[in-house]
Scaffold this motif. Structure first.
Motif, PDB file in Angstrom:
ATOM      1  N   SER A   1       0.816  -1.219   0.000  1.00  9.99           N
ATOM      2  CA  SER A   1       0.000   0.000   0.000  1.00  9.99           C
ATOM      3  C   SER A   1       0.851   1.271   0.000  1.00  9.99           C
ATOM      4  O   SER A   1       0.301   2.371  -0.101  1.00  9.99           O
ATOM      5  CB  SER A   1      -0.941   0.012   1.211  1.00  9.99           C
ATOM      6  OG  SER A   1      -0.202   0.079   2.418  1.00  9.99           O
TER       7      SER A   1
ATOM      8  N   ILE B   1      -6.055  -5.744  -0.528  1.00  4.75           N
ATOM      9  CA  ILE B   1      -4.652  -5.467  -0.820  1.00  4.75           C
ATOM     10  C   ILE B   1      -4.019  -6.607  -1.617  1.00  4.75           C
ATOM     11  O   ILE B   1      -3.034  -6.404  -2.335  1.00  4.75           O
ATOM     12  CB  ILE B   1      -3.881  -5.218   0.487  1.00  4.75           C
ATOM     13  CG1 ILE B   1      -2.523  -4.572   0.200  1.00  4.75           C
ATOM     14  CG2 ILE B   1      -3.718  -6.504   1.273  1.00  4.75           C
ATOM     15  CD1 ILE B   1      -2.617  -3.191  -0.367  1.00  4.75           C
TER      16      ILE B   1
ATOM     17  N   LYS C   1      -3.627  -5.895  -5.211  1.00  5.95           N
ATOM     18  CA  LYS C   1      -2.444  -5.124  -5.590  1.00  5.95           C
ATOM     19  C   LYS C   1      -1.228  -6.027  -5.745  1.00  5.95           C
ATOM     20  O   LYS C   1      -0.420  -5.857  -6.665  1.00  5.95           O
ATOM     21  CB  LYS C   1      -2.161  -4.038  -4.543  1.00  5.95           C
ATOM     22  CG  LYS C   1      -3.093  -2.846  -4.612  1.00  5.95           C
ATOM     23  CD  LYS C   1      -2.564  -1.703  -3.751  1.00  5.95           C
ATOM     24  CE  LYS C   1      -3.423  -0.454  -3.914  1.00  5.95           C
ATOM     25  NZ  LYS C   1      -2.871   0.688  -3.132  1.00  5.95           N
TER      26      LYS C   1
END
Length: 333
Positions: free
Chosen positions: A191, A263, A266
């Motif tokens: 992040s 997340i 990602k």
């Protein structure tokens, strides 16, 4: 030859365990700890430690030295550099040691030897973090430290890093509790990728990562009384390391909570490679397989390396099994 935490615990358990289901069993005796009224513990066991070896004339697998990360937190790292570095820059491995969040350090001989061989055999620069331990510093303290070291690497002017590291090839690795830390460090780093550049994470290498949950898995029940790592030990470690007031289905201990979180998308988009090592003789193996299944379901590039037999700690404590980790690292490169 130093003994692993699980081996030492096994010896203690042979003396202390009559019946692990006994309501009178003191789990802190099992761990050789005294629980103090203020929530800290007195550690009765001392584990062998090794000094760093920066002298190139000594016959060590790799050079090593210690550097401060955060003086106020008393965190530091041991850096390992192969003796004969090639002219091209080397990949970077950030390593997090095991010990149930409550034992060991980056200076522990058990992990020092592993990291020195890791640097030598994979031709990597290894930064092994000495993070804050629970229960004096409950989670997420270790996770905070695990990300802070990435910021430190980014800004450090130490010549072993600036001269020899290819910052575009960084891998996070950990064993047992350190595997849990490496995974959570990866989630956090995903992040903030722009904040830690030029450090560019390419993957996670999780060696028998320590995860849990409130519902017992078949491997936990099968190996409930296994003297190498019984449930009374893992339960006590979670009780000492998790934030007060939460159970083992908290996100820190159970990565499958809430489907793993967005997340992970990602991590898939970044193309990170993830490796999870485990073996059937480890009560945690079902948790590790669950993590692989979770990541596969998110289309993350993950490989599970699972072996029959074995025990918890075997990939660090057994040289032939360490080779399997080193071989996979080289294949990632």
């Amino acid at each position: 030859m130093s003994l692993s935490l699980t081996t030492i615990l096994s010896l203690n358990l042979l003396l202390l365990l009559v019946n692990v289901n006994s309501s009178t069993m003191d789990p802190y005796k099992t761990l050789n700890l005294i629980l103090n009224p203020n929530g800290t513990v007195t550690r009765l066991e001392t584990y062998p430690q090794s000094p760093p070896s920066p002298d190139p004339n000594l016959p060590t697998p790799a050079l090593s030295k210690d550097l401060t990360i955060n003086q106020s937190k008393h965190t530091w790292a041991r850096i390992y550099l192969p003796h004969k570095s090639p002219k091209s820059k080397l990949p970077l491995i950030v390593f997090y040691h095991g010990g149930g969040f409550i034992f060991y350090s980056a200076a522990s001989t058990y992990f020092h030897n592993f990291c020195a061989n890791l640097a030598n055999q994979t031709q990597s620069v290894v930064v092994s973090l000495d993070y804050r331990l629970a229960p004096e510093h409950r989670l997420p303290a270790a996770y905070d430290d695990s990300v802070e070291v990435l910021h430190w690497i980014k800004t450090s002017k130490d010549p072993w890093l600036t001269r020899h590291v290819d910052y575009s090839r960084c891998y996070l690795m950990g064993e047992s509790a350190g595997g849990n830390i490496a995974y959570n460090a990866g989630l956090r780093a995903a992040s903030i990728v722009n904040e830690i550049k030029p450090v560019n994470i390419k993957g996670l290498i999780l060696i028998q990562p320590f995860f849990g949950g409130t519902k017992r898995t078949p491997s936990e029940l099968r190996l409930e009384k296994d003297l190498n790592l019984p449930l009374i030990v893992t339960d006590s470690m979670w009780n000492l390391s998790l934030p007060l007031g939460v159970d083992r289905d908290y996100v820190y201990s159970n990565p499958t909570v809430n489907g793993g979180g967005k997340i992970l998308d990602k991590i898939r988009l970044f193309g990170w490679k993830v490796a999870v090592f485990g073996c059937d003789g480890d009560q945690l193996v079902d948790r590790q397989r669950e993590l692989v299944k979770l990541l596969e379901g998110k289309s993350v590039n993950v490989v599970g390396q699972f072996y029959s037999g074995g025990r918890h700690g075997i990939f660090v404590g057994d040289a032939s099994m360490s080779e399997k980790v080193f071989d996979l690292v080289k294949s990632f490169y």
